[in-house]
Design an enzyme around this catalytic site. Structure first.
Site, PDB file in Angstrom:
ATOM      1  N   HIS A 124     103.339  28.371  56.222  1.00  0.00           N
ATOM      2  CA  HIS A 124     102.740  28.408  54.897  1.00  0.00           C
ATOM      3  C   HIS A 124     103.656  27.614  53.961  1.00  0.00           C
ATOM      4  O   HIS A 124     104.869  27.595  54.164  1.00  0.00           O
ATOM      5  CB  HIS A 124     102.671  29.878  54.457  1.00  0.00           C
ATOM      6  CG  HIS A 124     101.913  30.138  53.190  1.00  0.00           C
ATOM      7  ND1 HIS A 124     102.414  29.833  51.955  1.00  0.00           N
ATOM      8  CD2 HIS A 124     100.685  30.689  52.977  1.00  0.00           C
ATOM      9  CE1 HIS A 124     101.529  30.196  51.029  1.00  0.00           C
ATOM     10  NE2 HIS A 124     100.473  30.713  51.617  1.00  0.00           N
ATOM     11  N   ASP A 201     108.970  34.869  57.422  1.00  0.00           N
ATOM     12  CA  ASP A 201     107.885  35.121  56.476  1.00  0.00           C
ATOM     13  C   ASP A 201     106.953  36.150  57.123  1.00  0.00           C
ATOM     14  O   ASP A 201     106.208  35.836  58.044  1.00  0.00           O
ATOM     15  CB  ASP A 201     107.142  33.802  56.205  1.00  0.00           C
ATOM     16  CG  ASP A 201     105.867  33.999  55.393  1.00  0.00           C
ATOM     17  OD1 ASP A 201     105.573  35.141  54.982  1.00  0.00           O
ATOM     18  OD2 ASP A 201     105.160  32.995  55.177  1.00  0.00           O
ATOM     19  N   GLN A 204     101.916  37.938  56.580  1.00  0.00           N
ATOM     20  CA  GLN A 204     100.691  38.236  57.336  1.00  0.00           C
ATOM     21  C   GLN A 204     100.901  39.337  58.373  1.00  0.00           C
ATOM     22  O   GLN A 204      99.963  40.076  58.685  1.00  0.00           O
ATOM     23  CB  GLN A 204     100.166  36.977  58.040  1.00  0.00           C
ATOM     24  CG  GLN A 204      99.668  35.899  57.107  1.00  0.00           C
ATOM     25  CD  GLN A 204      98.472  36.334  56.260  1.00  0.00           C
ATOM     26  OE1 GLN A 204      97.742  37.260  56.598  1.00  0.00           O
ATOM     27  NE2 GLN A 204      98.282  35.660  55.148  1.00  0.00           N
ATOM     28  N   LYS A 227      99.096  41.881  49.993  1.00  0.00           N
ATOM     29  CA  LYS A 227      98.407  41.674  51.275  1.00  0.00           C
ATOM     30  C   LYS A 227      98.429  42.937  52.123  1.00  0.00           C
ATOM     31  O   LYS A 227      97.838  42.984  53.200  1.00  0.00           O
ATOM     32  CB  LYS A 227      99.068  40.531  52.052  1.00  0.00           C
ATOM     33  CG  LYS A 227      98.842  39.152  51.430  1.00  0.00           C
ATOM     34  CD  LYS A 227      99.231  38.071  52.413  1.00  0.00           C
ATOM     35  CE  LYS A 227      99.570  36.754  51.742  1.00  0.00           C
ATOM     36  NZ  LYS A 227      98.419  36.052  51.174  1.00  0.00           N
ATOM     37  N   CYS A 366      97.128  26.695  52.170  1.00  0.00           N
ATOM     38  CA  CYS A 366      98.555  26.466  51.890  1.00  0.00           C
ATOM     39  C   CYS A 366      99.311  26.112  53.157  1.00  0.00           C
ATOM     40  O   CYS A 366     100.445  26.571  53.373  1.00  0.00           O
ATOM     41  CB  CYS A 366      99.183  27.685  51.204  1.00  0.00           C
ATOM     42  SG  CYS A 366      98.426  28.077  49.638  1.00  0.00           S
TER      43      CYS A 366
END
Lengths: 411, 155
Positions: A124, A201, A204, A227, A366
């Site tokens: 991302h 990261d 998700q 999220k 993104c």
């Protein structure tokens, strides 16, 4: 989770009862932002109604209660991520801010000319652009892990990129486009063997599967509250405690200092050193409520549910001529399904779905380098979560077929 | 008529697939790149202006049916108009996309009226016009559709 369980969960999410363009909302954009259960909204409301005051400086009861609630939220999120201690968990605005904090604070202190930053082509922009900026400031160089033929990361290429020059590996736990879970533990082991740090990261992955940062063996892990059923404006960054303690501040201001003179200051201990200014107290309380909600449902159950929905979507789409789906098939594939309809621009497909009440994202997500690697400008992306019943996958596939046929009807 | 039928009129799908003004004007007096960074749509608009009249207009680029059809219809509509007429046309086009009844002068551009019903897609239709304004101002570098004010300030 069977549809009866999902139906019970859905009753906790007021927004899911609304209609869009006269149709029941079919929300399949969880990867962009999830929705909130009443428990989260109530926790935020209760905070403001019963105890809100500024934290960490109170000579009065409300401030003490707010501080307790805020620190309890920190402990809850730390436990959720498998962090050995809440001291190593910093509240930030979102994963993007957490990753920027790493690139600024750690990156500027440790990177120099010729050092290498390893990213992946699937990152991302939030886990790419901060490292580009760090590279510009420090003279470090960026290397990218490509995809293999099965659209998983090419781990052989990854290992070949590693060298003593590698100082950091920045990788997503789960791709926000392909839905694939990257083998982060394996990636971390190889990186550590050459002395590199591994910053993950987790935006998700954390909402969808069990995360244990200690077991993964990574050095830092960033998540976004919005999220994972929590409020917007709150996220968390876990950093291995010794590493965090060695890092210089990112933002300066109140809360993050020990003593201040006109020309210099000394800084607070972790985690406060990285939380300048009044933090998002109510949002942190809401995020803790979201975490408790996810834990009550069970992260293993949510992950199995997302995987089953992804399998169903992939199976149904495979039966549809003119629809091309991206990403690998397998037990490492979560509920994110990117696709294109031949001859129809993804935005036009998304509008057709929207007109049926089906909310999806269309665009580059993104992840422009990944779009280039896949040979497309953009895709449609459907993404599931714990409130997605199997019927919504059927509705999605029916709406995609309808969109394909609608545009095919023009000469 | 379904929402889809209101938005994707025959002329829009037709123009997006078989545009009449795709290409580059040569020789040209103006050139401007337009981008919609949020979706990746991109457009390169070229114009030949003589005196105060637009003699020729054409576009290249890629994007959704709405942005492509809007660019094609705009390029066609601009040709032969004075700069003042072109600006008036742009104002009328924007008014239509705010939900006002379309002005007669819009002609074929009226086909994009349905886009006003979908807030999410208005920028697709206005990208070519924002790019045109950039060309008229002689901007250097690409123009982002995001610079366009989304809504009127409350008065």
């Amino acid at each position: 989770m069977d549809d009866a369980v999902v139906a019970r969960l859905r009753a906790d999410f007021p927004i899911l009862t609304r209609t869009v363009h006269g149709r029941p909302l079919v929300y399949l954009d969880h990867a962009a932002s999830s929705q909130r259960p009443t428990a989260v909204l109530d926790a935020v409301h209760e905070h403001y109604v019963t105890r809100h005051a500024n934290v960490h400086r109170g000579a009065h009861q409300l401030s003490a209660e707010s501080t307790d609630a805020y620190e309890e939220a920190r402990a809850t999120v730390a436990r959720f991520l498998g962090a050995p201690s809440p001291r190593s968990l910093v509240f930030v605005r979102n994963a993007t801010e957490g990753l920027n904090l790493l690139a600024r604070s750690w990156g500027d202190a440790h990177l120099g000319p010729g050092d290498e930053i390893v990213v992946t082509v699937a990152e991302h922009h939030a886990n790419l652009v901060p490292w580009q900026q760090a590279a510009q400031r420090t003279g470090a160089v960026i290397r990218a892990v490509p995809l293999g033929p099965d659209q998983r990361l090419d781990l052989d290429a990854y290992r070949a990129l590693l060298s003593p020059r590698t100082k950091v590996v920045a990788v997503a736990h789960m791709s926000n486009v392909l839905g694939v879970v990257h083998p982060v533990a394996e990636i971390a082991e190889a990186a550590h063997a050459v002395g590199a740090r591994v910053f993950v990261d987790g935006a998700q992955a954390a909402p969808h599967l069990p995360v244990d940062v200690a077991a993964l063996g990574v050095d830092a892990y960033a998540v976004s509250g919005h999220k994972m059923l929590g409020p917007t404006g709150i996220g968390a960054l876990w950093v291995e405690e010794e590493l965090l303690a060695s890092m210089p501040p990112f933002l300066g201001g109140g809360e993050m200092i020990r003593t201040v003179e006109i020309e210099r200051s000394t800084y607070a201990d972790i985690p406060m050193r990285f939380e300048a200014g009044t933090p998002a107290v109510a949002e942190a309380v809401g995020l803790a409520a979201a975490v408790r909600y996810l834990e009550a449902v069970g992260m293993e159950a949510i992950w199995r549910h997302d995987r089953a929905l992804a399998d169903l979507a992939l199976e149904r789409f495979a039966e549809l001529d003119g629809v091309r789906v991206f990403g690998p098939v397998g037990s490492d594939r979560g509920g994110i399904v990117p696709f294109v309809v031949e001859g129809v621009h993804p935005h036009d497909v998304a509008t057709a779905l929207d007109s049926e009440g089906v909310a999806v994202r269309a665009g580059h997500h993104c992840a422009q380098p990944l779009m280039r690697a896949l040979g497309v400008q953009s895709t449609v992306r459907a993404s599931t979560h714990l409130t997605t019943p199997t019927s919504e996958i059927e509705t999605l596939v029916r709406a995609v077929r309808g969109a394909r046929d609608f545009f095919a009807a023009f000469a | 008529m379904s929402l889809m039928e209101q938005i994707y009129k025959e002329v829009i799908v037709e123009r997006s697939r078989r545009p009449k003004r795709r290409g580059a004007v040569d020789p040209r007096t103006h050139e401007q790149e337009g981008l919609n960074p949020s979706c990746g749509d991109e457009l390169n608009l070229t114009l030949r202006v003589a005196g105060d009249r637009i003699e020729a207009a054409a576009f290249e680029g890629q994007g959704c049916a709405i942005s492509q059809a809007s660019a094609d219809l705009m390029a066609e509509a601009l040709e032969g108009r004075t700069l003042e007429e072109a600006r008036a046309l742009h104002a009328a086009f924007r008014a239509m996309l705010r939900g006002e009844p379309p002005a007669a002068e819009l002609g074929d551009l009226q086909a994009l009226q349905g886009v006003a019903k979908l807030h999410a897609r208005v920028k697709c239709a206005t990208l070519p016009w924002t790019t045109f304004e950039g060309a008229m101002q002689g901007r250097s570098g690409p123009i982002d559709v995001d610079v366009e004010p989304e809504a009127e300030l409350p008065s």
